[in-house]
Design a protein around this motif. Sequence first.
Motif, PDB file in Angstrom:
ATOM      1  N   LEU A  43       0.866  -1.185   0.000  1.00 27.96           N
ATOM      2  CA  LEU A  43       0.000   0.000   0.000  1.00 27.96           C
ATOM      3  C   LEU A  43       0.895   1.224   0.000  1.00 27.96           C
ATOM      4  O   LEU A  43       1.724   1.392   0.901  1.00 27.96           O
ATOM      5  CB  LEU A  43      -0.895  -0.006   1.247  1.00 27.96           C
ATOM      6  CG  LEU A  43      -1.709   1.246   1.546  1.00 27.96           C
ATOM      7  CD1 LEU A  43      -2.736   1.505   0.450  1.00 27.96           C
ATOM      8  CD2 LEU A  43      -2.385   1.117   2.904  1.00 27.96           C
ATOM      9  N   HIS A  44       0.739   2.070  -1.005  1.00 26.68           N
ATOM     10  CA  HIS A  44       1.569   3.277  -1.104  1.00 26.68           C
ATOM     11  C   HIS A  44       0.885   4.473  -0.453  1.00 26.68           C
ATOM     12  O   HIS A  44      -0.336   4.511  -0.317  1.00 26.68           O
ATOM     13  CB  HIS A  44       1.866   3.577  -2.574  1.00 26.68           C
ATOM     14  CG  HIS A  44       2.735   2.547  -3.215  1.00 26.68           C
ATOM     15  ND1 HIS A  44       4.062   2.368  -2.884  1.00 26.68           N
ATOM     16  CD2 HIS A  44       2.459   1.597  -4.156  1.00 26.68           C
ATOM     17  CE1 HIS A  44       4.571   1.384  -3.593  1.00 26.68           C
ATOM     18  NE2 HIS A  44       3.610   0.898  -4.374  1.00 26.68           N
ATOM     19  N   ALA A  45       1.697   5.449  -0.068  1.00 27.94           N
ATOM     20  CA  ALA A  45       1.251   6.741   0.485  1.00 27.94           C
ATOM     21  C   ALA A  45       0.658   6.615   1.885  1.00 27.94           C
ATOM     22  O   ALA A  45      -0.079   7.482   2.338  1.00 27.94           O
ATOM     23  CB  ALA A  45       0.287   7.444  -0.460  1.00 27.94           C
ATOM     24  N   TYR A  46       0.988   5.536   2.590  1.00 25.23           N
ATOM     25  CA  TYR A  46       0.632   5.359   4.001  1.00 25.23           C
ATOM     26  C   TYR A  46       1.879   4.952   4.754  1.00 25.23           C
ATOM     27  O   TYR A  46       2.831   4.421   4.171  1.00 25.23           O
ATOM     28  CB  TYR A  46      -0.427   4.258   4.171  1.00 25.23           C
ATOM     29  CG  TYR A  46      -1.826   4.705   3.831  1.00 25.23           C
ATOM     30  CD1 TYR A  46      -2.722   5.081   4.828  1.00 25.23           C
ATOM     31  CD2 TYR A  46      -2.260   4.752   2.508  1.00 25.23           C
ATOM     32  CE1 TYR A  46      -4.006   5.494   4.518  1.00 25.23           C
ATOM     33  CE2 TYR A  46      -3.541   5.164   2.180  1.00 25.23           C
ATOM     34  CZ  TYR A  46      -4.413   5.530   3.196  1.00 25.23           C
ATOM     35  OH  TYR A  46      -5.677   5.941   2.891  1.00 25.23           O
ATOM     36  N   SER A  47       1.886   5.193   6.062  1.00 23.31           N
ATOM     37  CA  SER A  47       2.975   4.716   6.908  1.00 23.31           C
ATOM     38  C   SER A  47       2.389   3.944   8.085  1.00 23.31           C
ATOM     39  O   SER A  47       1.279   4.225   8.531  1.00 23.31           O
ATOM     40  CB  SER A  47       3.847   5.877   7.396  1.00 23.31           C
ATOM     41  OG  SER A  47       3.090   6.813   8.124  1.00 23.31           O
ATOM     42  N   SER A  66       6.103   6.920   0.988  1.00 23.07           N
ATOM     43  CA  SER A  66       5.937   5.904   2.027  1.00 23.07           C
ATOM     44  C   SER A  66       5.143   4.733   1.486  1.00 23.07           C
ATOM     45  O   SER A  66       4.327   4.881   0.573  1.00 23.07           O
ATOM     46  CB  SER A  66       5.181   6.483   3.229  1.00 23.07           C
ATOM     47  OG  SER A  66       5.906   7.526   3.809  1.00 23.07           O
ATOM     48  N   SER A  67       5.382   3.571   2.063  1.00 20.80           N
ATOM     49  CA  SER A  67       4.583   2.402   1.698  1.00 20.80           C
ATOM     50  C   SER A  67       4.552   1.423   2.857  1.00 20.80           C
ATOM     51  O   SER A  67       5.399   1.449   3.735  1.00 20.80           O
ATOM     52  CB  SER A  67       5.129   1.727   0.436  1.00 20.80           C
ATOM     53  OG  SER A  67       6.444   1.275   0.653  1.00 20.80           O
ATOM     54  N   LYS A  98      -6.233   1.568  -2.762  1.00 19.82           N
ATOM     55  CA  LYS A  98      -5.678   0.789  -3.868  1.00 19.82           C
ATOM     56  C   LYS A  98      -4.331   0.233  -3.431  1.00 19.82           C
ATOM     57  O   LYS A  98      -3.489   0.975  -2.911  1.00 19.82           O
ATOM     58  CB  LYS A  98      -5.522   1.657  -5.113  1.00 19.82           C
ATOM     59  CG  LYS A  98      -6.848   2.025  -5.728  1.00 19.82           C
ATOM     60  CD  LYS A  98      -6.676   2.812  -7.001  1.00 19.82           C
ATOM     61  CE  LYS A  98      -8.060   3.147  -7.573  1.00 19.82           C
ATOM     62  NZ  LYS A  98      -7.942   3.919  -8.805  1.00 19.82           N
ATOM     63  N   ILE A  99      -4.154  -1.066  -3.650  1.00 19.63           N
ATOM     64  CA  ILE A  99      -2.896  -1.734  -3.326  1.00 19.63           C
ATOM     65  C   ILE A  99      -2.361  -2.412  -4.573  1.00 19.63           C
ATOM     66  O   ILE A  99      -3.077  -2.560  -5.567  1.00 19.63           O
ATOM     67  CB  ILE A  99      -3.086  -2.788  -2.208  1.00 19.63           C
ATOM     68  CG1 ILE A  99      -4.059  -3.888  -2.675  1.00 19.63           C
ATOM     69  CG2 ILE A  99      -3.534  -2.151  -0.914  1.00 19.63           C
ATOM     70  CD1 ILE A  99      -4.062  -5.118  -1.800  1.00 19.63           C
ATOM     71  N   ASN A 100      -1.098  -2.820  -4.504  1.00 19.90           N
ATOM     72  CA  ASN A 100      -0.510  -3.618  -5.564  1.00 19.90           C
ATOM     73  C   ASN A 100      -0.144  -4.976  -4.990  1.00 19.90           C
ATOM     74  O   ASN A 100       0.496  -5.062  -3.935  1.00 19.90           O
ATOM     75  CB  ASN A 100       0.742  -2.959  -6.138  1.00 19.90           C
ATOM     76  CG  ASN A 100       0.399  -1.749  -6.962  1.00 19.90           C
ATOM     77  OD1 ASN A 100       0.290  -0.647  -6.428  1.00 19.90           O
ATOM     78  ND2 ASN A 100       0.202  -1.951  -8.251  1.00 19.90           N
ATOM     79  N   GLU A 118      -2.844  -3.882  -9.697  1.00 16.80           N
ATOM     80  CA  GLU A 118      -3.394  -2.953  -8.719  1.00 16.80           C
ATOM     81  C   GLU A 118      -4.859  -3.325  -8.496  1.00 16.80           C
ATOM     82  O   GLU A 118      -5.598  -3.562  -9.445  1.00 16.80           O
ATOM     83  CB  GLU A 118      -3.297  -1.512  -9.215  1.00 16.80           C
ATOM     84  CG  GLU A 118      -3.832  -0.499  -8.218  1.00 16.80           C
ATOM     85  CD  GLU A 118      -3.740   0.938  -8.716  1.00 16.80           C
ATOM     86  OE1 GLU A 118      -2.878   1.670  -8.212  1.00 16.80           O
ATOM     87  OE2 GLU A 118      -4.525   1.288  -9.629  1.00 16.80           O
ATOM     88  N   VAL A 119      -5.256  -3.399  -7.217  1.00 14.01           N
ATOM     89  CA  VAL A 119      -6.642  -3.740  -6.889  1.00 14.01           C
ATOM     90  C   VAL A 119      -7.173  -2.780  -5.835  1.00 14.01           C
ATOM     91  O   VAL A 119      -6.422  -2.226  -5.037  1.00 14.01           O
ATOM     92  CB  VAL A 119      -6.782  -5.201  -6.385  1.00 14.01           C
ATOM     93  CG1 VAL A 119      -6.460  -6.189  -7.478  1.00 14.01           C
ATOM     94  CG2 VAL A 119      -5.926  -5.444  -5.163  1.00 14.01           C
ATOM     95  N   GLU A 120      -8.468  -2.584  -5.871  1.00 14.54           N
ATOM     96  CA  GLU A 120      -9.154  -1.772  -4.865  1.00 14.54           C
ATOM     97  C   GLU A 120      -9.608  -2.717  -3.759  1.00 14.54           C
ATOM     98  O   GLU A 120     -10.177  -3.777  -4.038  1.00 14.54           O
ATOM     99  CB  GLU A 120     -10.341  -1.060  -5.499  1.00 14.54           C
ATOM    100  CG  GLU A 120     -10.885   0.066  -4.661  1.00 14.54           C
ATOM    101  CD  GLU A 120     -11.881   0.906  -5.452  1.00 14.54           C
ATOM    102  OE1 GLU A 120     -11.479   1.992  -5.919  1.00 14.54           O
ATOM    103  OE2 GLU A 120     -13.028   0.452  -5.575  1.00 14.54           O
ATOM    104  N   VAL A 121      -9.365  -2.329  -2.526  1.00 15.20           N
ATOM    105  CA  VAL A 121      -9.600  -3.215  -1.392  1.00 15.20           C
ATOM    106  C   VAL A 121      -9.890  -2.373  -0.153  1.00 15.20           C
ATOM    107  O   VAL A 121      -9.575  -1.179  -0.116  1.00 15.20           O
ATOM    108  CB  VAL A 121      -8.357  -4.122  -1.192  1.00 15.20           C
ATOM    109  CG1 VAL A 121      -7.152  -3.322  -0.761  1.00 15.20           C
ATOM    110  CG2 VAL A 121      -8.620  -5.245  -0.229  1.00 15.20           C
ATOM    111  N   GLU A 122     -10.473  -2.997   0.853  1.00 14.12           N
ATOM    112  CA  GLU A 122     -10.704  -2.299   2.113  1.00 14.12           C
ATOM    113  C   GLU A 122      -9.574  -2.594   3.086  1.00 14.12           C
ATOM    114  O   GLU A 122      -9.002  -3.686   3.070  1.00 14.12           O
ATOM    115  CB  GLU A 122     -12.037  -2.730   2.728  1.00 14.12           C
ATOM    116  CG  GLU A 122     -13.226  -2.298   1.891  1.00 14.12           C
ATOM    117  CD  GLU A 122     -14.547  -2.760   2.470  1.00 14.12           C
ATOM    118  OE1 GLU A 122     -15.418  -1.901   2.685  1.00 14.12           O
ATOM    119  OE2 GLU A 122     -14.705  -3.984   2.681  1.00 14.12           O
ATOM    120  N   THR A 123      -9.260  -1.617   3.919  1.00 15.49           N
ATOM    121  CA  THR A 123      -8.300  -1.792   4.992  1.00 15.49           C
ATOM    122  C   THR A 123      -8.748  -0.948   6.173  1.00 15.49           C
ATOM    123  O   THR A 123      -9.693  -0.162   6.059  1.00 15.49           O
ATOM    124  CB  THR A 123      -6.865  -1.428   4.548  1.00 15.49           C
ATOM    125  OG1 THR A 123      -5.925  -1.934   5.515  1.00 15.49           O
ATOM    126  CG2 THR A 123      -6.670   0.078   4.390  1.00 15.49           C
TER     127      THR A 123
END
Length: 199
Positions: A43-47, A66-67, A98-100, A118-123
């Motif tokens: 997951l990009h753009a999160y820490s 960040s990823s 969105k994650i890879n 790349e897929v759309e997913v919940e977290t």
Amino acid sequence: MGDRSAFFYGTLMAPQVLYRVCYGTPRPFSVQISSLTINPAILHAYSRHKVRFCDYPAIVLSSSTSSVRGTYVTGLTDADIGRLDLFEGSEYTRTTVKINILTQVGDEIGEGNVEGEEVEVETYVWTAGEELLEEGGWDFGEFTRDKLKWWVGTEDFYAGVDEAVTTEAVDPTGGRGANGEITSQLESATTDDMLNSAV
């Protein structure tokens, strides 16, 4: 098998914890295990940060460089998501990101990662305030080595944990341990699900 999916980046990356939340045991039947597919993802753009005084982490929106590496889990049911929502509690909000999927996993800092689809997913994103997070990261290896037993140990092991929690009024699992408040709610929800499906 369900049609829901999620990205996990903390304690739920350990299959035993995921199974315990979804199935009520860290060692479910093989048919239950086979209903889920678990793949490495990023997951990009999160820490990711350790939550102060707890064994588990949180993620927050961060810089574009960040990823966070974690797991992409498919085959979850609506009931599983309900139990996961309960497990995560009010400190987190289920959010679509969105994650890879990783086709090759690199080292701890991501060198050698090969990203695929790349897929759309919940977290679950932390919403309880960044002042409750440590500045440093959270280490999955350290969790599995030193803390996992607190989360999925035997009932005999939990007798000591329960006593410590009662005596010290501190629960490092945040109520998510074998005999914690959140776990009790999950067990109740699992029993209700079984009773409803039997009708």
